[in-house]
Design an enzyme around this catalytic site. Sequence first.
Site, short mmCIF file in Angstrom:
data_model
loop_
_atom_site.label_atom_id
_atom_site.label_comp_id
_atom_site.label_asym_id
_atom_site.label_seq_id
_atom_site.Cartn_x
_atom_site.Cartn_y
_atom_site.Cartn_z
N GLU A 1 0.80 -1.22 0.00
CA GLU A 1 0.00 0.00 0.00
C GLU A 1 0.84 1.27 0.00
O GLU A 1 0.34 2.35 -0.34
CB GLU A 1 -0.95 -0.01 1.20
CG GLU A 1 -2.04 -1.06 1.07
CD GLU A 1 -2.99 -1.09 2.25
OE1 GLU A 1 -2.64 -0.53 3.31
OE2 GLU A 1 -4.07 -1.68 2.12
N GLU B 1 6.95 -22.05 8.22
CA GLU B 1 7.36 -21.10 9.26
C GLU B 1 8.41 -21.69 10.19
O GLU B 1 9.09 -20.96 10.91
CB GLU B 1 6.15 -20.65 10.07
CG GLU B 1 5.59 -21.68 11.03
CD GLU B 1 4.49 -21.12 11.91
OE1 GLU B 1 4.54 -21.40 13.12
OE2 GLU B 1 3.61 -20.41 11.41
#
Length: 302
Positions: free
Chosen positions: A83, A114
């Site tokens: 963004e 992960e």
Amino acid sequence: MDLSALVTEQRNENSMNLDRMSVRDILTTINSEDHKVAGAVKDVLPQVEVAVNQIVKAFQQGGRLFYVGAGTSGRLGVLDAAECVPTYRTPPDMIQAIIAGGPEAMTRAAEGIEDDEEQGAAELRQRGLSRSDVVVGIAASGRTPYPLGALKYARKVGAYTIALTCNRDSLMSRHADCSIEVVVGPEVVSGSTRMKAATSHKMILTMMSTAAMVKLGKTYENLMVDVQATNAKLVERAKRMVVSITGVPYSEAEEALAQAGYEVKTAIVMLEAGVPLEQAREALAESSGHVRVAIERAKSGL
């Protein structure tokens, strides 16, 4: 692995009867817990300030910002990085997000990855991490191997490291120059850290990038004057910003923006200082993009 000591894994006394609640009561309970998030974020503002100052310093010296996380934490980093490009006209490589499992993990869970600490380090190595950069490791638990590996590698390189977690004295915090431990308490659904923990991290990531962009001159007053006008809505927003700041008629704002290639900053300096295009751009370049300073420079003929 003992997770019992982690606040984010404990049971919430206020939701013990969750499965017997009405929909309204479930929503009320979640909302009540969410009210605690802003207070927890407020408690860590001093640490967030330290982080922002380091990020600004890195940007001013040509450094980059990396967000590293897995699952929800990784997705929040991707969201914030993506963004900044349209909102503040940042180069795509200025703020980068690394999520365990790569781009596919944005829409399809890749939880097993992960646990690969070395891969977290390898991703930064591939991007040529340097001591000029800043790395933010994100994990509610504060012990996820993937971002932990990234922080360890970043420290070896000499990059500035920030740990963003939701547990006190986390493992990741021990490998970071700046530790932001925003303790929001147990989740309504035990261990579901996409709830309060994720909300707090979204707030903090937005704070950090926004504050950094403001200090880099990406806003004028409270307007996003470095916006990239890439669609009809943003073109209209650009016009309204120029009208609001300069007070000129709408048609004059349109004309100035067209001359400036829809660079809002440039159009504002042209109109406010009464100077032609190239002089406005020169003033902005000499003012490191700060509109207020550029206007004064252009007016004085410096």
